[in-house]
Scaffold this motif. Structure first.
Motif, PDB file in Angstrom:
ATOM      1  N   MET A  26       0.821  -1.206   0.000  1.00 49.17           N
ATOM      2  CA  MET A  26       0.000   0.000   0.000  1.00 49.17           C
ATOM      3  C   MET A  26       0.856   1.258   0.000  1.00 49.17           C
ATOM      4  N   THR A  27       1.954   1.227   0.705  1.00 52.45           N
ATOM      5  CA  THR A  27       2.845   2.395   0.721  1.00 52.45           C
ATOM      6  C   THR A  27       3.401   2.650  -0.668  1.00 52.45           C
ATOM      7  N   PHE A  28       3.787   1.599  -1.368  1.00 57.46           N
ATOM      8  CA  PHE A  28       4.250   1.780  -2.751  1.00 57.46           C
ATOM      9  C   PHE A  28       3.106   2.252  -3.644  1.00 57.46           C
ATOM     10  N   ALA A  29       1.903   1.743  -3.416  1.00 52.24           N
ATOM     11  CA  ALA A  29       0.759   2.164  -4.228  1.00 52.24           C
ATOM     12  C   ALA A  29       0.468   3.650  -4.024  1.00 52.24           C
ATOM     13  N   TRP A  30       0.507   4.109  -2.798  1.00 53.33           N
ATOM     14  CA  TRP A  30       0.146   5.500  -2.498  1.00 53.33           C
ATOM     15  C   TRP A  30       1.268   6.489  -2.761  1.00 53.33           C
ATOM     16  N   TYR A  31       2.520   6.094  -2.497  1.00 50.97           N
ATOM     17  CA  TYR A  31       3.613   7.059  -2.527  1.00 50.97           C
ATOM     18  C   TYR A  31       4.733   6.738  -3.515  1.00 50.97           C
ATOM     19  N   GLY A  32       4.772   5.523  -4.045  1.00 46.99           N
ATOM     20  CA  GLY A  32       5.853   5.136  -4.948  1.00 46.99           C
ATOM     21  C   GLY A  32       5.947   5.998  -6.194  1.00 46.99           C
ATOM     22  N   HIS A  33       4.804   6.449  -6.676  1.00 44.93           N
ATOM     23  CA  HIS A  33       4.787   7.266  -7.901  1.00 44.93           C
ATOM     24  C   HIS A  33       5.455   8.630  -7.705  1.00 44.93           C
ATOM     25  N   LEU A  34       5.694   9.038  -6.463  1.00 43.97           N
ATOM     26  CA  LEU A  34       6.334  10.339  -6.221  1.00 43.97           C
ATOM     27  C   LEU A  34       7.756  10.381  -6.762  1.00 43.97           C
ATOM     28  N   ASN A  35       8.374   9.224  -6.967  1.00 42.80           N
ATOM     29  CA  ASN A  35       9.697   9.178  -7.599  1.00 42.80           C
ATOM     30  C   ASN A  35       9.601   9.165  -9.122  1.00 42.80           C
ATOM     31  N   TYR A  36       8.380   9.180  -9.665  1.00 41.04           N
ATOM     32  CA  TYR A  36       8.169   9.128 -11.114  1.00 41.04           C
ATOM     33  C   TYR A  36       7.197  10.228 -11.527  1.00 41.04           C
ATOM     34  N   LYS A  37       7.514  11.451 -11.160  1.00 36.67           N
ATOM     35  CA  LYS A  37       6.599  12.563 -11.398  1.00 36.67           C
ATOM     36  C   LYS A  37       6.422  12.893 -12.875  1.00 36.67           C
ATOM     37  N   SER A  38       7.320  12.403 -13.722  1.00 35.57           N
ATOM     38  CA  SER A  38       7.175  12.664 -15.156  1.00 35.57           C
ATOM     39  C   SER A  38       6.152  11.723 -15.802  1.00 35.57           C
ATOM     40  N   ALA A  39       5.798  10.643 -15.120  1.00 37.61           N
ATOM     41  CA  ALA A  39       4.786   9.719 -15.651  1.00 37.61           C
ATOM     42  C   ALA A  39       3.423  10.406 -15.594  1.00 37.61           C
ATOM     43  N   PRO A  40       2.556  10.141 -16.565  1.00 36.48           N
ATOM     44  CA  PRO A  40       1.223  10.753 -16.541  1.00 36.48           C
ATOM     45  C   PRO A  40       0.446  10.315 -15.294  1.00 36.48           C
ATOM     46  N   LEU A  41      -0.387  11.206 -14.811  1.00 38.94           N
ATOM     47  CA  LEU A  41      -1.162  10.921 -13.603  1.00 38.94           C
ATOM     48  C   LEU A  41      -2.038   9.685 -13.774  1.00 38.94           C
ATOM     49  N   TRP A  42      -2.645   9.532 -14.954  1.00 42.26           N
ATOM     50  CA  TRP A  42      -3.509   8.373 -15.171  1.00 42.26           C
ATOM     51  C   TRP A  42      -2.723   7.072 -15.012  1.00 42.26           C
ATOM     52  N   ALA A  43      -1.462   7.078 -15.474  1.00 40.21           N
ATOM     53  CA  ALA A  43      -0.620   5.875 -15.359  1.00 40.21           C
ATOM     54  C   ALA A  43      -0.303   5.591 -13.890  1.00 40.21           C
ATOM     55  N   ALA A  44      -0.036   6.645 -13.133  1.00 47.09           N
ATOM     56  CA  ALA A  44       0.233   6.474 -11.703  1.00 47.09           C
ATOM     57  C   ALA A  44      -0.986   5.875 -11.001  1.00 47.09           C
ATOM     58  N   VAL A  45      -2.175   6.331 -11.381  1.00 42.58           N
ATOM     59  CA  VAL A  45      -3.406   5.816 -10.769  1.00 42.58           C
ATOM     60  C   VAL A  45      -3.592   4.343 -11.119  1.00 42.58           C
ATOM     61  N   VAL A  46      -3.423   3.984 -12.387  1.00 49.27           N
ATOM     62  CA  VAL A  46      -3.633   2.595 -12.813  1.00 49.27           C
ATOM     63  C   VAL A  46      -2.609   1.668 -12.158  1.00 49.27           C
ATOM     64  N   VAL A  47      -1.347   2.072 -12.150  1.00 46.38           N
ATOM     65  CA  VAL A  47      -0.313   1.233 -11.525  1.00 46.38           C
ATOM     66  C   VAL A  47      -0.575   1.117 -10.025  1.00 46.38           C
ATOM     67  N   SER A  48      -0.925   2.229  -9.395  1.00 46.51           N
ATOM     68  CA  SER A  48      -1.220   2.198  -7.958  1.00 46.51           C
ATOM     69  C   SER A  48      -2.391   1.286  -7.650  1.00 46.51           C
ATOM     70  N   TRP A  49      -3.390   1.320  -8.469  1.00 43.67           N
ATOM     71  CA  TRP A  49      -4.557   0.466  -8.286  1.00 43.67           C
ATOM     72  C   TRP A  49      -4.169  -1.011  -8.397  1.00 43.67           C
ATOM     73  N   GLY A  50      -3.316  -1.320  -9.356  1.00 44.79           N
ATOM     74  CA  GLY A  50      -2.841  -2.690  -9.504  1.00 44.79           C
ATOM     75  C   GLY A  50      -2.042  -3.162  -8.304  1.00 44.79           C
ATOM     76  N   ILE A  51      -1.193  -2.292  -7.771  1.00 43.35           N
ATOM     77  CA  ILE A  51      -0.412  -2.640  -6.583  1.00 43.35           C
ATOM     78  C   ILE A  51      -1.334  -2.829  -5.379  1.00 43.35           C
ATOM     79  N   ALA A  52      -2.345  -1.962  -5.276  1.00 40.72           N
ATOM     80  CA  ALA A  52      -3.269  -2.024  -4.142  1.00 40.72           C
ATOM     81  C   ALA A  52      -4.050  -3.331  -4.108  1.00 40.72           C
ATOM     82  N   PHE A  53      -4.265  -3.937  -5.263  1.00 38.98           N
ATOM     83  CA  PHE A  53      -4.953  -5.234  -5.297  1.00 38.98           C
ATOM     84  C   PHE A  53      -4.236  -6.246  -4.410  1.00 38.98           C
ATOM     85  N   PHE A  54      -2.904  -6.268  -4.500  1.00 38.18           N
ATOM     86  CA  PHE A  54      -2.131  -7.217  -3.702  1.00 38.18           C
ATOM     87  C   PHE A  54      -2.184  -6.858  -2.222  1.00 38.18           C
TER      88      PHE A  54
END
Length: 123
Positions: A26-54
């Motif tokens: 969950m920590t990676f899902a919520w905060y991991g994208h902060l190291n990838y600020k150049s990635a589009p927001l929609w991609a961060a949401v989709v990847v975070s959602w996938g991580i949150a499943f686990f």
């Protein structure tokens, strides 16, 4: 060790182990994208959602198993304390953000509050 005690011990420790693992996800899902600020927001949401499943695949069994020995308030308190510990490590090692004395004091006060959840009623 009698089988009942072994099951009781498992029900006491397994939920905590599962909550630790779920909080890492969950920590990676919520905060991991902060190291990838150049990635589009929609991609961060989709990847975070996938991580949150686990995370859910671990948190739901943790709470189901833990409910046999802990109250709901105790399970939530364990989860919050685990979250703080996991986040503190994540913040330092992954985000490269230092923890300050203010963080330590705040976490200590939260831990003190958490200790009251596990005490007998003060009545």
């Amino acid at each position: 060790m009698p089988q009942f005690l072994a099951l009781q011990s498992t029900a006491t420790i397994l939920p905590i182990a599962l909550l630790i693992c779920s909080n890492v996800f969950m920590t990676f899902a919520w905060y991991g994208h902060l190291n990838y600020k150049s990635a589009p927001l929609w991609a961060a949401v989709v990847v975070s959602w996938g991580i949150a499943f686990f995370e859910y695949c671990l948190a739901v069994p943790a709470n189901r198993i833990g409910a046999s020995v802990y109250s709901a308030a105790q399970l939530k308190t364990i989860q919050e304390v685990v979250t703080l510990v996991v986040f503190a490590g994540f913040s330092v090692f992954f985000l490269k953000q230092p923890l300050t004395i203010n963080h330590a004091i705040g976490f200590a006060l939260i831990a003190l509050g958490a200790a009251f959840i596990f005490k007998s009623p003060l009545a």
